[in-house]
Design a protein around this motif. Structure first.
Motif, PDB file in Angstrom:
ATOM      1  N   ASP A  66       1.197 -14.007   4.692  1.00  0.00           N
ATOM      2  CA  ASP A  66       1.670 -15.258   4.091  1.00  0.00           C
ATOM      3  C   ASP A  66       2.468 -15.048   2.808  1.00  0.00           C
ATOM      4  O   ASP A  66       3.376 -15.825   2.507  1.00  0.00           O
ATOM      5  CB  ASP A  66       0.487 -16.183   3.796  1.00  0.00           C
ATOM      6  N   TYR A  67       2.102 -14.008   2.037  1.00  0.00           N
ATOM      7  CA  TYR A  67       2.706 -13.865   0.708  1.00  0.00           C
ATOM      8  C   TYR A  67       3.549 -12.607   0.535  1.00  0.00           C
ATOM      9  O   TYR A  67       4.207 -12.447  -0.484  1.00  0.00           O
ATOM     10  CB  TYR A  67       1.602 -13.876  -0.358  1.00  0.00           C
ATOM     11  N   GLY A  68       3.525 -11.712   1.534  1.00  0.00           N
ATOM     12  CA  GLY A  68       4.366 -10.530   1.439  1.00  0.00           C
ATOM     13  C   GLY A  68       3.602  -9.282   1.066  1.00  0.00           C
ATOM     14  O   GLY A  68       2.445  -9.326   0.623  1.00  0.00           O
ATOM     15  N   MET A  69       4.265  -8.144   1.267  1.00  0.00           N
ATOM     16  CA  MET A  69       3.656  -6.842   1.038  1.00  0.00           C
ATOM     17  C   MET A  69       3.143  -6.710  -0.396  1.00  0.00           C
ATOM     18  O   MET A  69       3.837  -7.031  -1.347  1.00  0.00           O
ATOM     19  CB  MET A  69       4.688  -5.746   1.325  1.00  0.00           C
ATOM     20  N   GLY A  70       1.924  -6.243  -0.540  1.00  0.00           N
ATOM     21  CA  GLY A  70       1.341  -6.001  -1.851  1.00  0.00           C
ATOM     22  C   GLY A  70       0.514  -7.157  -2.376  1.00  0.00           C
ATOM     23  O   GLY A  70      -0.474  -6.942  -3.090  1.00  0.00           O
ATOM     24  N   TRP A  71       0.899  -8.370  -2.029  1.00  0.00           N
ATOM     25  CA  TRP A  71       0.193  -9.535  -2.544  1.00  0.00           C
ATOM     26  C   TRP A  71      -1.172  -9.711  -1.872  1.00  0.00           C
ATOM     27  O   TRP A  71      -2.109 -10.246  -2.476  1.00  0.00           O
ATOM     28  CB  TRP A  71       1.030 -10.798  -2.363  1.00  0.00           C
TER      29      TRP A  71
END
Length: 258
Positions: A66-71
């Motif tokens: 939902d929020y992208g890589m790493g988040w």
């Protein structure tokens, strides 16, 4: 069966487990510590697996999606600590099982009524986030995982319901009021389950954090409440193996149901 109907039935099952434990407590007034510790340790293993595989791992996956890589990792870690801190703050106001009952060899004797009522109130308060954890699990749309989480929490509620009975009867509380107090602690968990389900259903954007938060509360309960309670009466080795059995059973179920 609709999603809400399943959640409602699960909520009743989770809350009803406390009542089942209370009924066992009435039937077996002199429950040995060894027996209750083994049951509680097994439940701790079940909850540990449910927290890791059913809440924390999905929290990371949904967060990354939902929020992208790493988040995803950041949201999961923050959620775990926020969940644990919330229960830690609750403990400062209302201490829970091993702090109230102590590590006495005969905790049911010479127990004041005020101490017993505080003990029951503490269980009720701590049941709310456990119920929320069960409800949040259904927000991930993974019904099998959600049922495993709820099952682990319900299993933990049985020995909790059992240990309520002895101290209250010893303190002079009538059987009727003792049962009603046990019922009230179970109803709190029903409410928590519905809160968790509706919170995630209304705002799916908070699902990754909510899953991690629920996982953090469960990890806190396991480490701060359940394990110390099961190691307070000299049966550490049996309790440890019971925890491992519970964990491995849930691990196998997670793999087989995937």
């Amino acid at each position: 069966m609709t999603g809400f109907e399943m959640v409602a039935l699960t909520a009743l099952g989770v809350g009803g487990a406390t009542v089942v434990g209370a009924l066992i407590g009435f039937l077996l007034k002199n429950i040995t510590h060894k027996f209750s510790d083994i049951v509680l340790s097994f439940a701790a293993g079940v909850m540990l697996a449910a927290a890791v595989f059913g809440l924390i791992e999905p929290s990371y996956s949904y967060g990354e999606h939902d929020y992208g890589m790493g988040w995803g990792l950041l949201i999961t870690v923050v959620g775990i600590f926020v969940g644990a801190l919330c229960l830690n703050l609750t403990d400062k106001v209302v201490p829970h099982m091993h702090r109230l009952m102590g590590a006495e060899s005969e905790p049911h004797k010479n127990t004041s009524l005020s101490k017993v009522l505080l003990f029951v109130m503490a269980i009720a308060i701590h049941n709310l986030p456990e119920g929320i954890a069960a409800g949040v699990g259904f927000g991930s749309d993974n019904t099998s995982q959600a049922l495993i989480i709820a099952g682990g929490i319900a299993l933990q509620n049985i020995p909790e319901g059992m240990v309520i009975i002895g101290p209250m009867l010893a303190a002079g509380v009538s059987k009727k009021r003792t049962f009603l107090c046990a019922l009230a602690t179970g109803l709190v968990e029903v409410v928590g389950t519905l809160i968790g389900y509706f919170a995630v259903s209304i705002a799916t954007v908070v699902l990754p954090f909510a899953l991690a938060f629920a996982g953090g509360t469960m990890l806190y309960v396991i480490s701060d409440e359940m394990i110390p309670e099961t190691h307070a009466h000299g049966g550490e080795r049996g309790a440890t193996y019971a925890l491992l059995v519970g964990f491995c059973l849930m691990l196998a179920m997670d793999i087989l149901l995937a």
